[in-house]
Design an enzyme around this catalytic site. Structure first.
Site, PDB file in Angstrom:
ATOM      1  N   ASP A   1       0.862  -1.176   0.000  1.00 27.36           N
ATOM      2  CA  ASP A   1       0.000   0.000   0.000  1.00 27.36           C
ATOM      3  C   ASP A   1       0.905   1.234   0.000  1.00 27.36           C
ATOM      4  O   ASP A   1       2.128   1.131   0.096  1.00 27.36           O
ATOM      5  CB  ASP A   1      -0.919  -0.015   1.223  1.00 27.36           C
ATOM      6  CG  ASP A   1      -2.225   0.731   0.981  1.00 27.36           C
ATOM      7  OD1 ASP A   1      -2.254   1.593   0.077  1.00 27.36           O
ATOM      8  OD2 ASP A   1      -3.205   0.470   1.693  1.00 27.36           O
TER       9      ASP A   1
ATOM     10  N   GLU B   1      -9.859   7.145   3.981  1.00 26.96           N
ATOM     11  CA  GLU B   1      -9.030   6.630   5.063  1.00 26.96           C
ATOM     12  C   GLU B   1      -8.329   7.751   5.819  1.00 26.96           C
ATOM     13  O   GLU B   1      -8.045   8.809   5.271  1.00 26.96           O
ATOM     14  CB  GLU B   1      -7.984   5.675   4.491  1.00 26.96           C
ATOM     15  CG  GLU B   1      -7.046   6.343   3.507  1.00 26.96           C
ATOM     16  CD  GLU B   1      -6.261   5.355   2.688  1.00 26.96           C
ATOM     17  OE1 GLU B   1      -5.204   4.931   3.156  1.00 26.96           O
ATOM     18  OE2 GLU B   1      -6.722   5.017   1.591  1.00 26.96           O
TER      19      GLU B   1
END
Length: 822
Positions: free
Chosen positions: A311, A511
């Site tokens: 990520d 997020e």
């Protein structure tokens, strides 16, 4: 590998041959996607035999398109590239679809340039976050976020959505999407809750597998030119971090594997070709550095033979690593570094790690083999340029009527009816007042990961061609039935309506920015509207736009009907299809949606999952009324200590990469021309002041401000600031770092209206801070004159050039600090 992990994996090593043991680990049915093909493996071996170490290492590097050019791709031969949530072609996140395809062709051709030494040419793969449709692209079909799809309980519909999303991605020349999210969410304070299908691992497993099959295809259609590569993410435990983004999932490891890794079994069986490692940790062990999980569990136990991608700079969070150097992550089992900006240094350092033996040749070759295996299965070596492929450039598919019809069906199936005293369904021939900030806002109803990373911001309905707001959908049907729908965001009216609909809810977020401290919905304006209509004896329907169940007891009591609409996406007409009757007074579509997340009874119920001892929801998992199944309403408790004004003294002005209401970021050039930066980044009108995003502790959680020849930036208050925030004994705290020292005087000021401004020269302090890393400054408010209305609590003016990064600006207690210096 930790010693207490060894028995777990030794016992389960042959999980496919020992069903009982496999079942105990939640790993039944090991990966049964495409089987290894000896012809493919032979082809990979032949290609790799002709590759240099440099060429192999380049396959491990995934930069962001905002930091590279096609010329860089031709020179360095990255294996993969991505566009992050805020990256668009040629620096424009609102680019036309044709620009996406043009850039895809340019990257493709660059990666196909022959090598001078005749070594193999390996095409580049482009990945994107198409998480609820091709959501980065203007004009694409936007489906409900996963929390809404979870409420549909319809795997066939999810497969269809996956196929449509894949087709629209292919139109723009992209190959790969970072979806679906397989999080089993345990705490709804987490800002990514809406990316999860459910709190139930079985439903996550079923719907996640369906999405993989829709995106990638199945059988003879597997990874055909109608499909893209899917990603099962974020492996694993991302939903168990007690509501904290990138946090720690704690517990018995066998139980954690059984719960949080469970959905990956089905996704791998359905052929998922890539898995993304989680930012989070398991019992303190970062996933990006865990050989126990990425290699032993995922690749060995679960039989995964595809590639593992990191990520956003996730490798840089491993102890001892940086974004520029992390052999530990590759050794743990990561195959591709997602390294948006620091790709050049990481490329050099990873090559050095191979040369020194820190990364073995065997591990390097395994990673490259996995990457090439996915590329060959996808047919990448045999494809033409993106624009010449089957769907390349077929722009009529983007947001086509057929695709929007499926999205509209998904909206109508995702709605969950929590309360109805009989006001629903509404007769469309009546006068319907539609109020609330979400009534006519496609950006708000679409949520995060929409055109930009966080969504919302300065997006308007004009950024969603072909889409329909909730109000527009209601108005269209009311007009067709001889009725009338009136848009009134503030709820005002001249003639009393027959019924009111108030559309409200959370502001868009993604997020990190979306994490909250408690589940109390805190906006008082919608509640006031509901109570107003209730007092005026106007039946009122609440339509709640949200990425998670929230404590809304007061709003429930103040409404005649309450609908959880989640984040429905671009097709607001799907809401009208269920709320309104037909012209002849019949139900158009009944409510079929069921809660895939339990709804809190108390605002401090953070972990609310069936089977837990404290499980006392207001509405349980699988709850959802229909028109034929009404329930009498008993007024619910409206008391919640946590819903009262926050007792903490800190007042955020800028946090997590965004200005905090009522503050907005303003850049002003040397001529006094101003630009309000709704997305907290941009450039002043003459280009002298530029604000860009950067990472400090999380993705885009800070901003870098560059002055060329003067100008200013500051935080302007759009509404009155609470006087207690500016009282005696308070200070401004600034977390900052200096990239390059100022070439002229720099002054920090506070403004409080006409002829009410005081300033401090901070030039020498900034010069001393150059290249010293992150620092914190406290400036007591007593250093500044304060009128009755502070219009700009912080402004920095420069007469020369310099560069400064800021991660937080906060009004705090001064702690006894009295010095008026930076």
């Amino acid at each position: 590998m930790r010693s207490h992990m060894q028995p777990l994996f030794q016992k389960s090593l042959r999980a496919c041959l020992v069903p009982v043991l496999a079942l105990s680990l939640g790993l039944t049915g090991c990966a049964s996607g495409p089987k290894k093909d000896e012809k493919v493996e032979t082809r990979i071996t032949e290609i790799m035999s002709k590759m240099s170490v440099e060429q192999k290492v380049a396959q491990l590097i995934m930069p962001d398109i905002s930091t590279i050019t096609p010329e860089d791709v031709a020179k360095y031969r990255f294996g993969t590239i991505l566009n992050g949530g805020n990256s668009g072609p040629y620096g424009n996140e609102r680019s036309e679809p044709a620009d996406w395809l043009k850039l895809a062709d340019a990257f493709w051709e660059a990666s196909r340039t022959p090598h001078a030494d005749g070594s193999p040419v390996i095409p580049v793969l482009w990945a994107t976050d198409a998480v609820h449709g091709h959501s980065n692209v203007v004009g694409a079909t936007l489906f409900p976020h996963n929390i809404g799809l979870g409420a549909t309980r319809d795997p066939a519909l999810i497969r269809q959505i996956g196929r449509i999303t894949a087709a629209e991605i292919k139109v723009t020349g992209i190959d790969w999407t970072f979806a679906p999210t397989l999080a089993v969410v345990r705490d709804d304070r987490w800002g990514r809750t809406y990316e999860g299908y459910s709190e139930d691992k079985g439903l996550v497993s079923e719907l996640g597998a369906a999405m993989v099959e829709g995106l990638q295809g199945t059988g003879p259609d597997f990874l055909s030119q109608d499909h893209v590569i899917a990603t099962a993410k974020h492996f694993f435990g991302d939903g168990g971090t007690a509501g904290v983004d990138t946090g720690d999932t704690v517990g018995n490891e066998t139980d954690l594997v059984e719960l949080h890794a469970f959905p990956y079994r089905a996704a791998l069986k359905s052929g998922a070709q890539t898995v993304m490692a989680s930012f989070s940790s398991i019992n303190g062990q970062k996933m990006h550095g865990s050989k126990s999980y990425l290699t032993e569990l995922l690749k060995v136990e679960m039989g995964f033979d595809g590639l593992v991608v990191g990520d956003w700079n996730g490798h840089g969070r491993i102890p001892g690593c940086t974004n520029k150097d992390c052999p530990e992550s590759i050794n743990a089992g990561l195959d591709i570094f997602m390294v948006p900006e620091d790709w050049k240094e990481l490329l050099t350092n990873t090559k050095a790690a191979v040369d020194s033996g820190k990364i073995s040749q065997e591990r390097l070759d395994d990673a490259v083999r996995r990457i090439l295996r996915v590329k060959i299965r996808y047919g990448l070596f045999d494809l033409p340029a993106p624009s010449a492929r089957k769907l390349g450039g077929k722009y009529a598919l983007l947001g086509s009527p057929e695709h929007r019809a499926v999205a509209r069906k998904a909206v109508s199936e995702s709605l969950v009816l929590l309360k109805n005293d009989g006001v629903l369904p509404i007769n469309p021939s009546k006068t319907i007042l539609v109020a609330g900030e979400g009534a006519d806002s496609i950006a708000k109803q679409s949520g995060g990961w929409t055109i930009s990373w966080q969504g919302g911001g300065d997006l308007t309905n004009a950024d969603f061609p072909g889409a329909e707001s909730i109000f527009a959908g209601i108005a269209k049907q009311a007009e067709a039935a001889g009725g009338k729908a009136i848009l009134s965001v503030d709820g005002s009216y001249k003639d009393k309506p027959d019924v009111a609909i108030v559309v409200f809810g959370e502001k868009p977020y993604a997020e990190f920015m979306g994490d909250i401290k408690n589940l109390s919905y805190g906006d008082a304006k919608p509640l006031a509207l509901l109570k107003k209509f209730q007092a005026q004896q106007i039946p009122v329907v609440a339509v709640f736009l949200t990425g998670r169940p929230l404590w809304v007891n007061r709003e429930l009591n103040a409404s005649n009907a309450f609908v959880a609409a989640w984040l429905p996406g671009s097709e607001g007409g799907g809401v009208a299809d269920v709320l309104l009757q037909t012209k002849t007074g019949q139900v158009q579509k009944d409510f079929t949606g069921k809660l895939s997340f339990s709804w809190p009874q108390a605002c401090d119920s953070y972990s609310l999952n069936p089977g837990e001892a404290s499980y006392k929801p207001l509405f349980g998992y699988d709850f959802g009324l229909s028109y034929g199944a009404r329930e009498a309403w008993t007024k619910v408790d409206e008391k919640c200590a946590l819903s009262q004004p926050n007792a903490e003294n800190d007042v955020a002005v800028f946090a997590r990469g965004q200005s905090v209401a009522p503050f907005t970021l303003v850049a002003t050039d040397g001529k006094g021309q101003r630009l309000t930066l709704a997305g907290a980044k941009g450039t002043s009108p003459d280009g002298t002041v530029q604000v860009v995003s950067m990472d400090r502790n999380a993705q885009e959680d800070a901003r870098t401000i560059s002055w060329k020849t003067g100008g200013s930036f500051g935080f302007e208050a759009s509404a009155a600031v609470n006087p207690s925030a500016l009282a005696e004994g308070r200070a401004i705290r600034i977390d900052y770092q200096i990239g390059t020292r100022p070439t002229g005087p720099v002054k920090l000021s506070m403004s409080c209206g006409a002829n009410c401004r005081d300033e401090i020269d901070i030039s020498s302090s900034l010069a001393l801070a150059e290249q010293k890393g992150w620092m914190t400054a406290f400036l007591p408010l007593s250093c500044f004159k304060k009128g009755s209305q502070v219009s700009m609590p912080l402004s920095i003016q420069s007469s020369g050039s310099f560069e400064m990064s800021i991660s937080a600006v906060t009004l705090v207690d001064d702690g006894g600090e009295t010095a008026c210096r930076f």
